[in-house]
Design an enzyme around this catalytic site. Structure first.
Site, PDB file in Angstrom:
ATOM      1  CD1 TRP A 350      -6.063  32.513 -28.486  1.00 33.97           C
ATOM      2  CD2 TRP A 350      -6.228  32.424 -26.142  1.00 33.97           C
ATOM      3  NE1 TRP A 350      -6.016  31.160 -27.928  1.00 33.97           N
ATOM      4  CE2 TRP A 350      -5.910  31.314 -26.864  1.00 33.97           C
ATOM      5  CE3 TRP A 350      -6.484  32.623 -24.926  1.00 33.97           C
ATOM      6  CZ2 TRP A 350      -5.746  30.128 -25.817  1.00 33.97           C
ATOM      7  CZ3 TRP A 350      -6.278  31.692 -23.902  1.00 33.97           C
ATOM      8  CH2 TRP A 350      -5.847  30.370 -24.322  1.00 33.97           C
ATOM      9  CG  ASP A 351      -2.931  32.749 -31.012  1.00 37.29           C
ATOM     10  OD1 ASP A 351      -4.219  32.692 -31.075  1.00 37.29           O
ATOM     11  OD2 ASP A 351      -2.352  31.753 -31.482  1.00 37.29           O
ATOM     12  CD  GLU A 489      -9.818  26.160 -31.032  1.00 48.15           C
ATOM     13  OE1 GLU A 489      -9.280  25.241 -31.936  1.00 48.15           O
ATOM     14  OE2 GLU A 489      -9.990  27.352 -31.230  1.00 48.15           O
ATOM     15  CE  LYS A 609      -6.698  22.537 -31.171  1.00 52.61           C
ATOM     16  NZ  LYS A 609      -7.191  23.505 -31.959  1.00 52.61           N
ATOM     17  CD  GLN A 610      -5.730  25.427 -26.997  1.00 49.82           C
ATOM     18  OE1 GLN A 610      -6.345  25.013 -28.219  1.00 49.82           O
ATOM     19  NE2 GLN A 610      -4.911  26.548 -27.157  1.00 49.82           N
TER      20      GLN A 610
HETATM   21  C1  BGC Z   1      -5.779  27.125 -31.009  1.00 39.75           C
HETATM   22  C2  BGC Z   1      -6.027  28.254 -30.620  1.00 39.75           C
HETATM   23  C3  BGC Z   1      -5.276  29.683 -31.385  1.00 39.75           C
HETATM   24  C4  BGC Z   1      -5.474  29.296 -32.764  1.00 39.75           C
HETATM   25  C5  BGC Z   1      -4.781  30.147 -33.647  1.00 39.75           C
HETATM   26  C6  BGC Z   1      -5.889  26.848 -32.596  1.00 39.75           C
HETATM   27  O1  BGC Z   1      -5.436  25.472 -33.049  1.00 39.75           O
HETATM   28  O2  BGC Z   1      -6.623  25.868 -30.601  1.00 39.75           O
HETATM   29  O3  BGC Z   1      -6.043  28.610 -29.268  1.00 39.75           O
HETATM   30  O4  BGC Z   1      -5.975  30.617 -30.994  1.00 39.75           O
HETATM   31  O5  BGC Z   1      -5.053  27.954 -32.986  1.00 39.75           O
HETATM   32  O6  BGC Z   1      -3.515  30.058 -33.178  1.00 39.75           O
END
Ligand code: BGC
Length: 793
Positions: A350-351, A489, A609-610
């Site tokens: 989704w980046d 995540e 995590k984020q």
């Molecule tokens: C992040 C995701 C991201 C992925 C690729 C993961 O560590 O939690 O949000 O899409 O990395 O960058």
């Protein structure tokens, strides 16, 4: 250090991989890591070349399980070049005792190495090496090497080669998995100094052809010979006699074509002809530097101190090397880790949510091509939806060549050595990101034909899948979305439930409503015949749009303690003893791994995590969110956003580089100092490799683009809606002024300047119509050939 240069002195040692990633050169079609031309993959050095969208699938066995993975293929290496003095050994690298320098010139896209090599006989050769991957002609790359015989005289032999004996072995964690993706299909030499190589990717059958021409451009005429070619390797030797102190300059020009390229019959023929035809290094450099000059004119951001600008330029540089105007002609998505390494196997997540806002306002054609990558994969997304019993389209969490789900089912926790189930495919919100980008692209370009051609279809199909996922809960009298994961995540299920997935992830639920409303807007914005055609072709029933409306009034969004809950039941989770974990482990960003290794799980705790809930404040303005919640008859008060930000900020360990971008954004209105701290953290993530060793495996493209976006959209409060450009600047104290250019609708090079007093918008001459600019309720008109200035106070 100048804002245009990244300089490394001395050997890279354990940071070699990070340097290679940060010194990658590319042009949106392909990129080559900044590895030394004399190096091979050996655990320290890792040469890698990646072609946008070139994937291959392979099957491995892990702990008795069959595992299928698709990788962005490490393509044959065009770079190999080494030399020897007399009968000495081939140079394998710089003399570690002598000064050595690697310098990336970001303005011109040139990587220069300067070092000394000393062989077993003490013969010392000074080497200056420049390389480029052409931004002018995306098929060309060049390496120029000047060798000076400092304390010896005699025969200098240079060996230049093309190497297809490579595999995807760049990430230690994946080393147990199948890594061979290339099948040789011929290699050899032609006229003196020319070599060629052809191979095919094993499963996807993409033909890759490389040709190179190596010649002495300054120095004595060479004697040519050819070492025996191997099935996937071809080289040529050029020998010259040098007096002591004498020098020779050797130029290697390589051309790379694939069977997927357009206007090409035979890729090998095209590569050989291109290598033959290409001019000298200096001529290639002139055109390449001119292409970069044009890019920089469109993207430069004037803000921050000299060092911040340097890192910002580095981010822009890598962003443009991954997705450039050349990408506009390709079928490629946004690889989360750039074309710079093999982490996440080059997959598309989704980046792009963090990347497209930048492109929409500078290179909308590229943004559109990236959305088209998604559109081409609608059939796969529709199949995924059907399999789940839904109408519409379910996009995969990880996407590669054909749009099927590429997420792994198991991942390795290096801390415990255990392979653990990976449920990240439940991150259905990826579809919301695609739909959000479609709408933003439309707002930035005003392009109705984009909506008519494929934008509206994407939006509507995503909205339908979410509408069908939502289930009406009679007891709550609301719709719910169950069994998903949010962006955080570290939570993939409830601790007391065996089935993975969470219910009512607030981010997913609110954005699903937003997408349904925008799908209705998009249908409305379409010219009548297009609307009818779209409804017909996707079979959109009137009851479905009625359902969009119903859900947008009754979606469930959980709350607790006066804040939005990350998901239903979040409040029942335990609080983590953060101090104890910090004391025990120091760096706890990978709390998931730490807890799993302890036999515990993040699912039991209020840890993220984020940014997850906070993503809502990143994507939606306060007014927009208030409107959505009011529409849902849910409580909103002006304190809700700052309260919710505080709540989750205390419980987030920033295990993703995206986290600091989002936090910088959501704090920008309430805590400018904290926002700036997060901005700087995002700015340092790759240059300092702050996630501990991950940069070597590829840059973090979302964070790189995010920093540029923070300066240009967040701190200026730039919003595009209702056909107007809205501004609401609130810059951190460290940023007294900033200025940059953007493309808005049919206006190229619109300059925006903001300081503590006012915002000024200057529009270059064009025939495009004027547009409104709004700042704190004041409205002005920005017309071609004029500037308008709006006071901040
Ligand atoms: C992040 C995701 C991201 C992925 C690729 C993961 O560590 O939690 O949000 O899409 O990395 O960058």
């Amino acid at each position: 250090m100048s804002r245009w240069r990244l300089v490394y002195e001395g050997p890279g040692g354990e940071h070699t991989g990070t340097r290679e990633a940060l010194c990658t050169l590319g042009n949106g079609f392909f990129a080559t890591r900044g590895a030394a031309p004399e190096a091979r993959a050996d655990g320290v050095n890792y040469p890698g070349t990646y072609i946008a969208g070139c994937y291959d699938r392979a099957v491995s066995t892990v702990d008795g399980h069959r595992v299928e993975n698709e990788d962005l293929v490490n393509a044959p290496d065009w770079l190999p070049l080494t030399f020897r003095c007399g009968d000495g050994g081939w140079c394998t690298g710089p003399d570690p005792a002598a000064p050595a320098r690697t310098e990336l010139d970001m303005r011109r896209g040139v990587l220069t190495r300067t070092f000394h090599a000393v062989d077993g006989e003490g013969r010392r050769t000074r080497v200056v090496q420049r390389r480029l991957v052409s931004m002018d002609d995306p098929h060309l790359a060049a390496l120029e090497t000047t060798l000076v015989a400092e304390n010896w005289s005699g025969r200098l032999t240079v060996r230049s080669a093309l190497d297809g004996e490579v595999a995807n072995t760049g990430v230690a964690r994946y080393r147990g998995l199948a890594a061979e993706h290339l099948r040789p299909a011929g290699a050899g030499g032609g006229a003196a100094g020319t070599v060629w190589l052809r191979c095919t990717t094993a499963e996807s059958g993409v033909g890759i052809a490389l040709a190179a021409r190596t010649r002495v451009s300054r120095g004595p005429a060479p004697v040519h010979s050819a070492p025996p070619a191997r099935p996937a390797w071809a080289g040529c030797d050029l020998a010259v006699d040098l007096p002591e102190g004498g020098q020779a300059t050797v130029e290697k020009v390589a051309a790379l074509y694939t069977s997927r390229d357009r206007a090409v019959g035979d890729p090998l023929g095209a590569a050989r002809a291109a290598a033959d035809r290409a001019g000298h290094f200096d001529a290639l450099l002139r055109r390449h530097a001119a292409a970069w000059r044009r890019l920089w004119r469109a993207c430069a951001v004037d803000a921050g101190d000299e060092d911040d600008r340097r890192v910002l330029n580095l981010h822009l540089f890598h962003l443009l090397q991954t997705v450039s105007p050349h990408t506009a002609d390709l079928d490629a998505g946004v690889p989360a880790r750039g074309l710079h390494g093999e982490a996440y196997r080059g997959h598309v997540f989704w980046d792009e949510l963090f990347v497209l806002p930048f492109l929409n306002l500078r290179f909308p054609e590229t943004a559109r091509a990236l959305l088209r990558y998604r559109w081409r994969r609608l059939p796969a997304a529709r199949r995924a939806a059907r399999e789940a019993g839904l109408r519409g389209a379910l996009f995969p969490w990880q996407s590669g060549s054909d749009g099927r789900e590429e997420s792994q089912r198991l991942h390795l926790n290096p801390r415990s050595g255990r392979w653990v189930p990976d449920h990240s495919r439940l991150q259905r919100h990826v579809g919301l990101a695609i739909a959000y980008n479609v709408w933003q692209h439309h707002q930035a370009t005003g392009d109705v034909s984009f909506l008519a051609e494929f934008g509206a279809e994407l939006l509507v199909e995503v909205a339908r899948a979410f509408a069908d996922t939502a289930v009406y809960d009679r007891a709550l009298d609301r719709y719910r979305i169950r069994g998903v994961m949010g962006p955080d995540e570290y939570h993939d299920g409830m601790p007391d439930r065996s089935a993975p997935g969470l219910d009512d992830n607030a981010y997913t639920n609110v954005m699903a409503v937003w997408v349904m409303l925008r799908a209705l807007d998009a249908l409305e914005a379409l010219p009548g015949p297009c609307r009818t055609a779209l409804k017909e072709s996707v079979g959109l029933a009137p009851e479905e749009t009625a359902r969009f409306e119903a859900i947008s009034r009754r979606m469930h969004v959980p709350f607790h303690d006066g804040v939005i809950s990350q998901f239903a039941g979040y409040e029942s989770l335990a609080e983590l003893d953060w101090a104890a974990y910090r004391a025990r482990y120091g760096d706890i960003r990978r709390l998931d791994r730490i807890l799993e290794a302890e036999g515990d799980t993040c699912n039991r705790y209020r840890v993220s995590k984020q940014a997850d809930v906070l993503m809502l404040f990143f994507l939606l303005s306060a007014d927009e969110l208030a409107g959505l919640l009011e529409g849902l008859e849910l409580p909103y008060d002006p304190g809700l956003i700052p309260r919710t930000v505080r709540y989750y900020l205390e419980r987030t360990c920033h295990g993703s580089t995206l986290s600091s971008v989002v936090h910088a954004w959501v704090l920008s209105r309430t805590d400018r100092a904290a926002s700036w701290r997060f901005f700087r953290e995002a700015l340092r993530s790759d240059i300092d490799d702050s996630q501990g060793g991950t940069t070597a495996e590829g840059i973090h493209l979302g964070a790189m683009a995010g920093t540029v976006d923070l300066l240009t959209r967040c701190y200026t409060g730039l919003e595009l809606r209702d056909g107007a450009l809205h501004l609401s600047p609130l810059t951190p104290a460290e940023l007294p002024a900033l200025s940059f250019e953007l493309r808005y609708r049919d206006h190229w090079g619109v300059r925006l300047e903001v300081d503590g007093e006012s915002a000024r918008v200057s529009v270059p001459p064009s025939a495009a119509p004027p547009f409104p600019v709004e700042l704190k309720g004041r409205r002005a008109t920005a017309a071609p050939r004029t500037s308008c200035e709006l006071p901040l106070h």
